[in-house]
Design a protein around this motif. Structure first.
Motif, mmCIF file in Angstrom:
data_model
loop_
_atom_site.group_PDB
_atom_site.id
_atom_site.type_symbol
_atom_site.label_atom_id
_atom_site.label_comp_id
_atom_site.label_asym_id
_atom_site.label_seq_id
_atom_site.Cartn_x
_atom_site.Cartn_y
_atom_site.Cartn_z
ATOM 1 N N ARG A 107 0.839 -1.212 0.000
ATOM 2 C CA ARG A 107 0.000 0.000 0.000
ATOM 3 C C ARG A 107 0.870 1.256 0.000
ATOM 4 O O ARG A 107 0.572 2.231 -0.685
ATOM 5 N N PHE A 108 1.952 1.230 0.773
ATOM 6 C CA PHE A 108 2.856 2.374 0.827
ATOM 7 C C PHE A 108 3.452 2.649 -0.548
ATOM 8 O O PHE A 108 3.508 3.794 -1.010
ATOM 9 N N THR A 109 3.918 1.598 -1.203
ATOM 10 C CA THR A 109 4.549 1.752 -2.507
ATOM 11 C C THR A 109 3.577 2.341 -3.520
ATOM 12 O O THR A 109 3.933 3.207 -4.321
ATOM 13 N N SER A 110 2.320 1.884 -3.472
ATOM 14 C CA SER A 110 1.307 2.414 -4.377
ATOM 15 C C SER A 110 1.042 3.892 -4.102
ATOM 16 O O SER A 110 0.962 4.709 -5.027
ATOM 17 N N THR A 111 0.917 4.247 -2.815
ATOM 18 C CA THR A 111 0.671 5.641 -2.444
ATOM 19 C C THR A 111 1.864 6.520 -2.827
ATOM 20 O O THR A 111 1.705 7.617 -3.367
ATOM 21 N N TYR A 112 3.066 6.026 -2.554
ATOM 22 C CA TYR A 112 4.285 6.775 -2.876
ATOM 23 C C TYR A 112 4.384 7.032 -4.374
ATOM 24 O O TYR A 112 4.650 8.151 -4.826
ATOM 25 N N THR A 113 4.135 5.989 -5.168
ATOM 26 C CA THR A 113 4.245 6.113 -6.620
ATOM 27 C C THR A 113 3.230 7.096 -7.170
ATOM 28 O O THR A 113 3.521 7.892 -8.066
ATOM 29 N N THR A 114 2.006 7.059 -6.597
ATOM 30 C CA THR A 114 0.923 7.902 -7.097
ATOM 31 C C THR A 114 1.095 9.364 -6.703
ATOM 32 O O THR A 114 0.872 10.266 -7.512
ATOM 33 N N PHE A 115 1.519 9.626 -5.457
ATOM 34 C CA PHE A 115 1.472 10.990 -4.938
ATOM 35 C C PHE A 115 2.846 11.623 -4.665
ATOM 36 O O PHE A 115 3.008 12.826 -4.805
ATOM 37 N N ALA A 116 3.815 10.842 -4.269
ATOM 38 C CA ALA A 116 5.064 11.433 -3.789
ATOM 39 C C ALA A 116 6.191 11.420 -4.802
ATOM 40 O O ALA A 116 6.992 12.355 -4.851
ATOM 41 N N ARG A 117 6.274 10.392 -5.618
ATOM 42 C CA ARG A 117 7.437 10.263 -6.502
ATOM 43 C C ARG A 117 7.559 11.450 -7.451
ATOM 44 O O ARG A 117 8.655 11.982 -7.650
ATOM 45 N N SER A 118 6.435 11.882 -8.029
ATOM 46 C CA SER A 118 6.500 13.006 -8.973
ATOM 47 C C SER A 118 6.972 14.280 -8.277
ATOM 48 O O SER A 118 7.725 15.077 -8.848
ATOM 49 N N ALA A 119 6.540 14.466 -7.003
ATOM 50 C CA ALA A 119 6.974 15.653 -6.264
ATOM 51 C C ALA A 119 8.465 15.601 -5.972
ATOM 52 O O ALA A 119 9.180 16.607 -6.089
ATOM 53 N N LEU A 120 8.967 14.439 -5.608
ATOM 54 C CA LEU A 120 10.393 14.306 -5.338
ATOM 55 C C LEU A 120 11.216 14.485 -6.606
ATOM 56 O O LEU A 120 12.314 15.053 -6.575
ATOM 57 N N ASP A 121 10.685 14.008 -7.729
ATOM 58 C CA ASP A 121 11.380 14.215 -9.001
ATOM 59 C C ASP A 121 11.476 15.698 -9.332
ATOM 60 O O ASP A 121 12.506 16.188 -9.814
ATOM 61 N N LEU A 122 10.378 16.443 -9.069
ATOM 62 C CA LEU A 122 10.401 17.890 -9.297
ATOM 63 C C LEU A 122 11.378 18.575 -8.354
ATOM 64 O O LEU A 122 12.044 19.542 -8.722
ATOM 65 N N GLN A 123 11.447 18.087 -7.121
ATOM 66 C CA GLN A 123 12.360 18.672 -6.146
ATOM 67 C C GLN A 123 13.812 18.505 -6.571
ATOM 68 O O GLN A 123 14.659 19.364 -6.329
ATOM 69 N N LYS A 124 14.111 17.397 -7.223
ATOM 70 C CA LYS A 124 15.474 17.132 -7.656
ATOM 71 C C LYS A 124 15.835 17.914 -8.929
ATOM 72 O O LYS A 124 17.018 18.029 -9.264
ATOM 73 N N ALA A 125 14.823 18.440 -9.614
ATOM 74 C CA ALA A 125 15.063 19.182 -10.859
ATOM 75 C C ALA A 125 15.401 20.634 -10.523
ATOM 76 O O ALA A 125 14.521 21.495 -10.433
ATOM 77 N N GLU A 126 16.669 20.918 -10.336
ATOM 78 C CA GLU A 126 17.103 22.272 -9.978
ATOM 79 C C GLU A 126 17.029 23.199 -11.187
ATOM 80 O O GLU A 126 17.329 22.806 -12.316
ATOM 81 N N LEU A 127 16.653 24.436 -10.918
ATOM 82 C CA LEU A 127 16.566 25.458 -11.958
ATOM 83 C C LEU A 127 17.785 26.379 -11.880
ATOM 84 O O LEU A 127 18.395 26.509 -10.811
ATOM 85 N N PRO A 128 18.141 27.028 -12.969
ATOM 86 C CA PRO A 128 19.292 27.955 -12.943
ATOM 87 C C PRO A 128 18.911 29.288 -12.308
ATOM 88 O O PRO A 128 19.184 30.364 -12.855
ATOM 89 N N ILE A 129 18.266 29.209 -11.140
ATOM 90 C CA ILE A 129 17.796 30.411 -10.440
ATOM 91 C C ILE A 129 18.271 30.311 -8.995
ATOM 92 O O ILE A 129 17.874 29.395 -8.266
ATOM 93 N N VAL A 130 19.148 31.201 -8.585
ATOM 94 C CA VAL A 130 19.684 31.197 -7.227
ATOM 95 C C VAL A 130 19.014 32.307 -6.428
ATOM 96 O O VAL A 130 18.997 33.469 -6.859
#
Length: 339
Positions: free
Chosen positions: A39-62
Motif C-alpha cells: 500500500r505504501f509503494t502504491s501511495t508513494y508512486t501515485t502521490f510522492a514520486r512526482s513531487a520528489l522528481d520535481l524537487q530534484k530538478a534544480e533550476l538555474p535560479i539562485v
C-alpha cells in the motif's frame, strides 16, 4: 480502532527489486508488513514520486535572503517579484500582472547568503493550478486603469487575494491614488543602474521612462501605445469579478473573434462572436466590435478615470473603440515555459 504511526526514512523502502527488504530490517515481527509495504509503494508512486522528481530538478535560479510568498496577499515581496519576472520572460511579454491569490506556496524561508537554487517543485507549489498563463495586448490606458484599481484595493483592504504584483512597470502612489507610472521593461533584471541608457525594447520606450504622472498626464498616446501583458488565464478569461484586467481579457478575445469573423476562414459560421464576460453575443462591424459592446462594458463597470485632464464622454471603454484591433495569444500550463 487503534492508530499506529510508523516513521519511515526516505529511501529506506526502495530495495533492489526485493519488496521484503524493508520488512526484513524491522526488529519486531510484523505479519502485516508486506501488505502495508504494498500500500505504501502504491501511495508513494501515485502521490510522492512526482513531487520528489520535481524537487530534484534544480533550476538555474539562485535565491538569497528571505523567500516570502506567505504575505503576497498583503504586500510586495522579492519572491513574488521573481515569480512575476519569470512569468513575463516565459511569455515573451512586456508586462506581467498576477494577483496574490494565484501564488499559493505560502513560503517564509530565509535562504543562506550563499544562495540556494530553486527547483521545479518550488514553481509547481507556487502555481499548482492548471489554468496556465495567457498573453494579450493591452493599451497603456488599460494598464493605467488596472494599476489604479490595484491601488484602490490596497487602500480598501489590508489583506486581499486581489493584491496585484507586477513586472515591467513600477507604480508610485499615495493616499489619493497613483502618482507616477514608470516603464521598467527588463532593465532591472539586467541590474542596470542608469536604466534610460538601455535599449528601448519592444515598445520603443527607454527603461525608466515615465508613462504617466499626476502633474503632467501621459507621456505617450495612451490609446495607441500597447504592451504584451502576461497574466493567468483565470484572471483574464475566467473570473467573474468586474476588474479592468478581466474585462481587458474579454476585449482582446472579442476583438480577435471579430477579426476572424470578417475573414474568409468561416470561423464564425454565420454567428456573432460570444463575450464570455458579458454572456451575450457581440455585433461586429468591419472586423471590430461595435460601440454597443463597449457601452455594455461601461454598464458593468463605469470606468471614468482615464488619466486625462478632460472628461471622456462614454468613459474609458469608449477610447478602445475603433482602434487597431488587439491580438490574443494563449499558453497553457504545459507550454508556458518555452525551451
Amino acid at each position: 480502532p487503534e492508530l499506529k504511526v510508523l516513521p519511515v526514512i526516505e529511501g529506506s523502502c526502495q530495495g533492489e527489486g526485493d519488496q521484503d527488504t524493508f520488512c526484513d530490517k524491522l526488529s519486531a515481527d510484523w505479519e502485516g508488513c508486506s501488505a502495508w509495504l504494498e500500500r505504501f509503494t502504491s501511495t508513494y508512486t501515485t502521490f510522492a514520486r512526482s513531487a520528489l522528481d520535481l524537487q530534484k530538478a534544480e533550476l538555474p535560479i539562485v535565491f538569497r535572503g528571505l523567500y516570502d510568498t506567505a504575505n503576497v496577499r498583503i504586500h510586495e515581496s522579492r519572491a513574488a517579484n521573481l515569480l512575476l519576472d519569470l512569468t513575463r520572460l516565459s511569455g515573451d511579454a512586456d508586462l506581467a500582472l498576477i494577483d496574490g491569490g494565484s501564488i499559493r506556496q505560502d513560503a517564509f524561508d530565509v535562504k543562506p547568503s550563499s544562495g540556494v537554487k530553486l527547483s521545479a517543485l518550488d514553481l509547481t507549489e507556487e502555481f499548482p493550478f492548471t489554468n496556465g498563463v495567457s498573453v494579450v495586448e493591452m493599451t497603456l490606458l488599460q494598464v493605467y486603469g488596472i494599476m489604479q484599481q490595484a491601488i484602490e484595493d490596497r487602500h480598501s483592504r489590508s489583506v486581499s487575494a486581489s493584491r496585484l504584483h507586477v513586472s515591467g512597470v513600477s507604480a508610485l502612489y499615495d493616499d489619493e491614488g497613483l502618482r507616477k507610472l514608470t516603464w521598467e521593461g527588463s532593465c532591472h533584471v539586467a541590474g542596470l543602474v542608469d536604466r534610460t541608457s538601455a535599449d528601448k525594447g519592444v515598445v520603443g520606450i527607454p527603461c525608466g521612462s515615465s508613462l504617466w504622472e499626476r502633474r503632467f498626464g501621459f507621456s505617450v498616446d495612451s490609446a495607441t501605445t500597447k504592451f504584451a501583458v502576461a497574466a493567468t488565464s483565470y484572471q483574464l478569461f475566467e473570473t467573474k469579478s468586474n476588474t479592468i484586467l478581466r474585462m481587458s481579457g474579454d476585449v482582446a478575445e472579442v476583438r480577435t473573434l471579430c477579426a476572424h469573423c470578417s475573414g474568409s476562414d468561416g470561423m464564425c459560421d454565420g454567428t456573432e462572436p460570444f463575450s464570455m464576460f458579458l454572456q451575450s453575443e457581440v455585433v461586429c462591424i468591419d472586423g471590430h466590435p461595435s460601440n454597443s459592446y463597449y457601452e455594455a462594458l461601461f454598464g458593468k463597470l463605469a470606468w471614468t478615470d482615464c488619466g486625462l485632464a478632460t472628461f471622456v464622454p462614454g468613459g474609458c471603454w469608449s477610447r478602445l473603440a475603433d482602434k487597431p484591433r488587439q491580438r490574443i495569444v494563449r499558453w497553457r500550463m504545459q507550454e508556458q515555459i518555452p525551451d
